[in-house]
Write an enzyme that holds these catalytic residues in place. Structure first.
Site, short mmCIF file in Angstrom:
data_model
loop_
_atom_site.label_atom_id
_atom_site.label_comp_id
_atom_site.label_asym_id
_atom_site.label_seq_id
_atom_site.Cartn_x
_atom_site.Cartn_y
_atom_site.Cartn_z
N ASN A 49 -20.33 -32.80 44.10
CA ASN A 49 -19.00 -33.20 43.59
C ASN A 49 -17.89 -32.68 44.50
O ASN A 49 -16.71 -32.71 44.13
CB ASN A 49 -18.78 -32.63 42.19
CG ASN A 49 -19.87 -33.05 41.23
OD1 ASN A 49 -20.23 -34.23 41.16
ND2 ASN A 49 -20.43 -32.10 40.49
N SER A 185 -18.59 -38.49 34.09
CA SER A 185 -19.32 -37.78 35.14
C SER A 185 -20.65 -38.43 35.50
O SER A 185 -21.09 -38.31 36.64
CB SER A 185 -19.54 -36.33 34.74
OG SER A 185 -20.23 -36.25 33.50
N ASP A 210 -9.88 -34.67 30.23
CA ASP A 210 -10.65 -33.90 31.21
C ASP A 210 -10.68 -34.69 32.52
O ASP A 210 -11.32 -35.73 32.62
CB ASP A 210 -12.07 -33.67 30.66
CG ASP A 210 -12.98 -32.91 31.62
OD1 ASP A 210 -12.60 -32.72 32.79
OD2 ASP A 210 -14.08 -32.53 31.19
C1 LIG Z 1 -18.26 -30.32 35.81
C2 LIG Z 1 -17.57 -30.75 34.57
C3 LIG Z 1 -17.03 -29.82 33.68
C4 LIG Z 1 -17.31 -28.35 33.80
O1 LIG Z 1 -16.57 -27.77 34.79
P1 LIG Z 1 -17.14 -26.45 35.49
O2 LIG Z 1 -16.00 -25.87 36.19
O3 LIG Z 1 -18.25 -26.91 36.38
O4 LIG Z 1 -17.64 -25.58 34.38
C5 LIG Z 1 -16.27 -30.29 32.63
N1 LIG Z 1 -16.09 -31.60 32.43
C6 LIG Z 1 -16.63 -32.53 33.25
C7 LIG Z 1 -16.40 -33.97 32.98
C8 LIG Z 1 -17.40 -32.13 34.33
O5 LIG Z 1 -17.97 -33.04 35.11
#
Ligand SMILES: *Cc1c(COP(=O)(O)O)cnc(C)c1O
Length: 391
Positions: A49, A185, A210
């Site tokens: 990522n 994701s 998010d």
């Molecule tokens: C990776 C991810 C997270 C978590 O973030 P981290 O910093 O890796 O704990 C939260 N939401 C989504 C959609 C993600 O892909």
């Protein structure tokens, strides 16, 4: 000691193996990048990522090392005790400026940001409405809050509307929070954000967005999908992570100054956890500078050209951001394809239950601004070999 425990765990793991769902860790011995060495083998990496290739960028290293001299490494305590260092305050000011919000608050991970924030905002007399494909940390956070949960099918606005109407009718006094991602994701598609915002406003619900896979990649200056869709100022709680396109580690919640102040007082994952190392915060701030500047612009252009290239190799339409899933179905078929790609030097993970629904196992390809022609050639010839052997 531990024999009884090991017996139970061993049986549970056997069961996971039988269902082809066993996972294991693989050691990477190079820095992150488009080419990595995993357990002694070199790969073109289509699984990270780190979309802009900032994870091993010299400017992040320089910022981290300089901060090490100023603020040290360990923080010694939680933010509220004595762990709030200049690097944290500077990062949060930079994040607020970047997101054009009054304020921002750092967390040690995206997982911690969700787990701290959602239960701080909603409790057992409230309603949380989530997209079916929301990330595990959002689901866990919603459960932890004790709120009444409603899930709508992925990106289904009619169902979101009916949940909102239900919430307002059955729980007229309740706080109501709609939780969505900007780029999902494991599917790589975008939320219909303008419509979601309009619905939430109509029913006086709050929005938690998010942007883990949107920030750095989409919108002017890499501000994310909300900026690109022109709705950033109508979203109450904007979360983003610092460990993906921003190449560092941690996460943030951006919003009003009151939201920040409230979370400092109520977000348990923030309050009861040691502050992140100062060099990590400094690296994230350096990354913010890059994504908003000319270099960031250039990297996004290259990423987007590379996504067009990746899509054409896979015979798919270019995605909105940098994630391209290839749905296979059976867990064994996805695993076998991933294994064959890896034998030909292309690192592409098979994503299985419980990360995605049963029977929708897939290969998840991600792009990088730093992928070169050689990486695409590796992938193309790996796919050729698979096609030839299956004929
Ligand atoms: C990776 C991810 C997270 C978590 O973030 P981290 O910093 O890796 O704990 C939260 N939401 C989504 C959609 C993600 O892909």
């Amino acid at each position: 000691m531990g024999a009884a425990l090991d017996k139970v765990l061993g049986e549970a793991l056997e069961d996971i193996s039988r269902r082809n769902l066993r996972r294991r860790l693989r050691e990477v011995t190079t820095p992150q990048g488009p080419q990595v060495v995993v357990e002694g083998c070199a790969f073109s990496n289509f699984s990270s990522n780190d979309y802009l290739g900032l994870a091993a960028h010299p400017a992040l290293k320089e910022a981290a090392l300089a901060e090490w001299d100023r603020g040290g490494f360990g923080t010694g305590a939680s933010r509220l005790v004595c762990g709030t260092l200049s690097a944290h305050e500077e990062l949060e000011a930079a994040l607020a400026a970047f997101k054009r919000t009054e304020a921002a608050l750092g967390f040690s991970s995206g997982y911690a940001a969700a787990l701290g924030t959602i239960p701080a905002l909603c409790g057992s007399s409230d309603v949380v409405i989530l997209d079916k494909l929301a990330h595990a940390c959002l689901v866990d956070a919603a459960r932890l809050s004790g709120a009444v949960l409603r899930v709508f099918p992925h990106n289904n606005l009619e169902k979101l509307e009916s949940h909102l109407a239900w919430a307002r009718q059955r729980h007229p006094e309740a706080r109501c929070l709609v939780v969505v991602e900007s780029i999902y994701s494991m599917d790589g598609d975008a939320a219909p954000l303008r419509e979601v915002v309009a619905l939430a406003e109509r029913f006086e619900a709050w929005i938690f967005l998010d942007e883990a896979h949107g920030v750095g990649v989409l919108g002017e200056g890499g501000r994310g999908l909300a900026e690109e869709e022109g709705v950033a100022d109508r979203i109450d709680v904007q979360m983003g992570t610092l460990g993906k396109a921003l190449g560092s580690h941690g996460a943030y919640i951006a919003g009003s100054a009151l939201l920040r102040d409230y979370l400092v007082n109520r977000a348990r994952s923030f309050i009861y956890s040691t502050a992140p190392p100062a060099p990590v915060a400094a690296a994230a701030r350096a990354a913010l500078g890059i994504v908003q500047g000319r270099e960031g612009e250039e990297l996004r252009k290259r990423l987007s050209a590379n996504m067009v290239r990746l899509a054409s190799v896979l015979g798919a339409a270019p995605p909105r951001a940098a994630i391209l899933p290839w749905i296979i179905g059976e867990e064994t078929a996805a695993l076998s394809l991933s294994g064959k790609l890896s034998a030909s030097g292309a690192l592409v993970p098979a994503i299985r239950y419980p990360t995605v629904a049963k029977g929708t196992a897939r290969l998840r390809f991600t792009g990088s601004a730093l992928h070169s022609e050689k990486d695409f050639e590796v992938l193309e010839s790996a796919l050729e070999r698979i096609r030839a052997s299956s004929q």
